[in-house]
Design a protein around this motif. Structure first.
Motif, PDB file in Angstrom:
ATOM      1  N   UNK A 256     -13.411   6.509  40.020  1.00  0.00           N
ATOM      2  CA  UNK A 256     -12.751   4.780  40.912  1.00  0.00           C
ATOM      3  C   UNK A 256     -12.938   3.958  40.274  1.00  0.00           C
ATOM      4  N   UNK A 257     -13.546   3.940  38.606  1.00  0.00           N
ATOM      5  CA  UNK A 257     -13.464   2.833  37.523  1.00  0.00           C
ATOM      6  C   UNK A 257     -12.214   3.942  36.634  1.00  0.00           C
ATOM      7  N   UNK A 258     -12.464   5.163  37.258  1.00  0.00           N
ATOM      8  CA  UNK A 258     -10.890   5.908  35.732  1.00  0.00           C
ATOM      9  C   UNK A 258      -9.380   5.088  36.515  1.00  0.00           C
ATOM     10  N   UNK A 259      -9.806   5.483  37.164  1.00  0.00           N
ATOM     11  CA  UNK A 259      -8.185   5.299  38.361  1.00  0.00           C
ATOM     12  C   UNK A 259      -7.624   3.471  38.234  1.00  0.00           C
ATOM     13  N   UNK A 260      -9.313   2.364  38.675  1.00  0.00           N
ATOM     14  CA  UNK A 260      -8.402   1.632  37.740  1.00  0.00           C
ATOM     15  C   UNK A 260      -8.077   1.156  36.758  1.00  0.00           C
ATOM     16  N   UNK A 261      -8.837   2.256  35.484  1.00  0.00           N
ATOM     17  CA  UNK A 261      -7.828   1.384  34.003  1.00  0.00           C
ATOM     18  C   UNK A 261      -6.917   2.696  33.874  1.00  0.00           C
ATOM     19  N   UNK A 262      -7.023   3.493  34.776  1.00  0.00           N
ATOM     20  CA  UNK A 262      -5.380   4.385  34.606  1.00  0.00           C
ATOM     21  C   UNK A 262      -4.668   3.402  35.402  1.00  0.00           C
ATOM     22  N   UNK A 263      -4.024   2.973  36.354  1.00  0.00           N
ATOM     23  CA  UNK A 263      -4.081   1.823  36.622  1.00  0.00           C
ATOM     24  C   UNK A 263      -2.954   0.726  36.086  1.00  0.00           C
ATOM     25  N   UNK A 264      -3.881   0.645  35.012  1.00  0.00           N
ATOM     26  CA  UNK A 264      -3.623  -0.352  34.468  1.00  0.00           C
ATOM     27  C   UNK A 264      -2.327   0.122  33.126  1.00  0.00           C
ATOM     28  N   UNK A 265      -2.528   1.379  33.129  1.00  0.00           N
ATOM     29  CA  UNK A 265      -1.776   2.087  32.023  1.00  0.00           C
ATOM     30  C   UNK A 265      -0.307   2.471  32.835  1.00  0.00           C
ATOM     31  N   UNK A 266       0.372   2.333  31.777  1.00  0.00           N
ATOM     32  CA  UNK A 266       2.152   2.205  32.166  1.00  0.00           C
ATOM     33  C   UNK A 266       2.208   3.672  32.548  1.00  0.00           C
ATOM     34  N   UNK A 267       1.821   4.709  31.655  1.00  0.00           N
ATOM     35  CA  UNK A 267       2.022   5.924  31.997  1.00  0.00           C
ATOM     36  C   UNK A 267       1.809   6.755  33.692  1.00  0.00           C
ATOM     37  N   UNK A 268       0.391   6.736  33.244  1.00  0.00           N
ATOM     38  CA  UNK A 268      -0.414   6.302  34.528  1.00  0.00           C
ATOM     39  C   UNK A 268       0.122   8.007  34.394  1.00  0.00           C
ATOM     40  N   UNK A 269      -0.616   9.165  33.826  1.00  0.00           N
ATOM     41  CA  UNK A 269      -0.048  10.482  33.836  1.00  0.00           C
ATOM     42  C   UNK A 269      -1.234  10.784  33.859  1.00  0.00           C
ATOM     43  N   UNK A 270      -2.736  10.378  34.309  1.00  0.00           N
ATOM     44  CA  UNK A 270      -3.523  11.197  35.024  1.00  0.00           C
ATOM     45  C   UNK A 270      -4.121  10.971  36.428  1.00  0.00           C
TER      46      UNK A 270
END
Length: 684
Positions: free
Chosen positions: A219-233
């Protein structure tokens, strides 16, 4: 010296290695290398859920190099300066290896590391080649150590270039099972429990607590990834979160390792003692920060706010106007943890109250088809368990509904659609304290969903919730019931229904009087929500709320956020003559002026000015005369003109004009009515 940096906030599978200083002395970096190599070798004793063989090969290589380095320290007392380059390259690689091993042995990231085995294998291979390159640069012939040690290092160097690093066969098998389960989720197939248990056993995830740690990490990784522009993962992370949540809910019967609430609460209170909520707010948006970051000036802002500031072409610190050397932003993890702790203590939903626009997609949508379908299966499972399970099973299902519904709109939607609300309402009648608490907390979260609110009301939940509010088996259940009423009161129709139940306001008032800090907070906001319907005004005054709030304002122990909430209610009550009369009768005027001078919250100051302005309007000349005798009031009002919010400044300006008019009339001997709306309310 060797440069260091704070890597505690690094994201998993990133390797922020730092190059040693160019002018470092050979023995300084040698000692650091030995320490680093020993640290790496200490990971031998830890559990590797995947990539065991690759890690073993790294241990073998670095173990030989460690022996070589220790021999250098013992034998060679005059190292040539030319060794620094090779040592420095080796130091950088060792740092990266340490980070990789740290990730491989991280208890909460086992599922994610398994599914990233291809990338992890490539990293082991790359670092092995980098070690060979660093040794090749090292002038071994100039170093005075035994020949056999040099031979071992030479052998390691040659093998490091040729050693194969592959994904292990067993890891591949487990990965295939996980992928098959995710594919089954997408097609609506319920997975075989035996296969799920085999995966978890392989990864060493043997109880509910360890499975929950995996979910929290994802869940914490999803939160970090959601702030990235690419959202590859993002898609894979969401799918794996669905997988882990399904396993946690379906495979484990017991929730173990729950912390003792009392000791945790005491610890939190000590940590938060003296914390001012304004210190947790972004200087730009004035909202509690979600993702605090620090810029070059040393000041901290919410990431979304400072990013917009920089994108607008600004290159200064918004708070000081200082020209910035660069626009780098550094996550302030310590403050973020403190904000999360503060929100938890105060009953504020950190994600839902603070993540306004940042993670809307994450909150509303599941992130992947597999995650959405898995959550629907989980919701159906919990609904059935809540309806027909044993007492222990129902309690566990209520707890799962509680934590699943806490942060995700998608999860709430699935749970509401699956029909968990009626059995949760039935569970409110349980004499078991944990069952009632978990059910009430789950309903609080589900009441944030529009259909959830409708279902609670239509299923007769108002009377049951108010029953818990009055006679809940523990304080936590009562405070969650009050919070649920707050969300229900956001609908005009429901706040009328809630207000028509005669026991509601007295029960909320009792919670303000005798509840915990969070209970008081929830009761205050619930009453504030009910006051949005004018018909509830009289019952709030009749319940003795005003003297209770007046006492809260006078108490030196009352926290700022409770003071602000109390002021908000009083400002609403003061709009009508009976509210003004009650406030003045119970000495509210002096308390409000004291708070205006002492409170640091901008919102609190605004409510103070609103209250004083309304009291002047409804209380007439007597109130204005009392205000005019306060030597510090005018200074506080003028400071709000420049430092307060725009609304506070307008109200402060209006009150200043009232006071000036009073001074002028008194000086000229003309004491006509001060305001056209003046009422004859006696000041006690």
């Amino acid at each position: 010296m060797i440069q260091t940096q704070n890597v505690s906030t690094r994201r998993i599978l990133t390797f922020p290695a730092v190059h040693p200083c160019e002018d470092i002395r050979p023995y300084t970096i040698l000692n650091s290398l030995i320490s680093l190599a020993r640290h790496i070798c200490s990971y031998r004793s830890k559990f590797f859920a995947s990539n065991k063989r690759n890690a073993s090969e790294s241990f073998r290589q670095i173990g030989v190099i460690l022996t070589f380095l220790e021999e250098i320290r013992e034998w060679d007392s005059d190292l040539p300066g030319s060794v620094v380059l090779g040592f420095s390259e080796l130091h950088v690689v060792f740092q990266k290896v340490r980070f990789l091993l740290e990730d491989c042995t991280r208890e909460s990231a086992r599922v994610w590391m398994l599914m990233n085995s291809d990338h992890v294998t490539n990293q082991f291979r790359f670092f092995s080649r980098a070690i060979a390159t660093a040794l090749d640069v090292l002038p071994i012939a100039l170093i005075d150590v035994p020949v056999d040690v040099k031979d071992h290092v030479d052998l390691v160097m040659r093998q490091a270039r040729k050693t194969r690093f592959d994904v292990e066969f067993n890891d591949k098998q487990v990965m295939e099972v996980v992928r098959a389960v995710l594919s089954g989720f997408e097609r609506g197939f319920v997975p075989d429990k035996g296969g799920l248990r085999w995966v978890l056993d392989y990864l060493g995830i043997q109880n509910w607590s360890s499975c929950n740690k995996e979910a929290m990490f994802l869940d914490s990784e999803i939160e970090l990834e959601s702030s990235n522009d690419e959202k590859k993962e993002l898609g894979m992370l969401s799918s794996l979160l669905g997988f882990v949540c399904y396993c946690r809910c379906v495979l484990f019967d017991v929730v173990e390792g729950e912390p003792n609430r009392q000791s945790t609460g005491n610890c939190r209170s000590e940590v938060l003692n003296g914390i001012n909520s304004d210190d947790l707010r972004c200087p730009i948006s004035l909202d509690i920060m979600v993702d605090p970051v620090t810029i070059a000036s040393g000041h901290t802002y919410d990431r979304s706010s400072i990013t917009k500031w920089f994108r607008a072409g600004n290159s200064t610190c918004p708070k000081t106007g200082e020209k910035l050397k660069n626009k780098e932003i550094v996550p302030n993890s310590a403050l973020r943890g403190l904000i999360q702790l503060y929100c938890s203590q105060k009953g504020i939903s950190f994600v839902d109250s603070c993540h306004r626009n940042r993670h809307v997609k994450k909150a509303v949508f599941a992130g992947s088809v597999a995650s959405e379908k898995a959550m629907k299966m989980v919701a159906d499972f919990l609904s059935v368990t809540l309806a027909v399970g044993t007492g222990i099973e129902q309690n566990k299902a209520a707890y799962e509904a509680r934590i699943l519904s806490k942060t995700s709109v998608c999860n709430r939607s699935c749970l509401v659609e699956a029909g968990v609300i009626p059995p949760l309402l039935n569970l409110l009648l349980s004499a078991d304290s944990l069952s009632q608490e978990n059910a009430t907390a789950a309903l609080l979260n589900l009441s944030k969903h529009s259909k959830g609110r409708a279902t609670i009301v239509h299923e007769g939940g108002l009377e049951v919730l108010i029953g818990v509010l009055k006679k809940g088996v523990n304080s936590e259940a009562r405070q969650y019931a009050a919070g649920t009423l707050f969300y229900l009161a956001s609908v005009e129709e429901y706040r009328i229904l809630i207000g028509n139940i005669t026991e509601t306001v007295p029960a909320l008032t009792e919670l303000i009087k005798n509840g915990t800090g969070r209970g008081k907070k929830n009761a205050l906001v619930a009453i504030y929500g009910l006051l949005a319907h004018p018909g509830n005004h009289r019952s709030v005054v009749a319940a003795g709320t005003v003297p209770l709030l007046a006492n809260l304002l006078k108490s030196s122990d009352t926290e700022d956020d409770l003071v602000t909430d109390s002021l908000a209610i009083l400002a609403t009550l003061a709009e009508k003559p009976d509210g003004t009369t009650a406030i003045l009768r119970h000495g509210g005027l002096d308390s409000i002026m004291e708070i205006l001078n002492s409170i640091s919250s901008r919102t609190g100051k605004e409510y103070c000015v609103s209250l004083l302005l309304v009291l002047c309007r409804n209380g007439g000349r007597d109130v204005v005369a009392l205000l005019s005798n306060s030597p510090s009031l005018m200074g506080s009002l003028y400071s709000l003109l420049s430092e307060g919010t725009s609304r506070a400044a307008k109200k402060a300006g209006a009150l200043i004009r009232v006071l000036h008019e009073f001074y002028e009339r008194r000086s000229s001997g003309m004491m006509a009515p001060l305001l056209s709306q003046e009422r004859s309310v006696h000041v006690w």
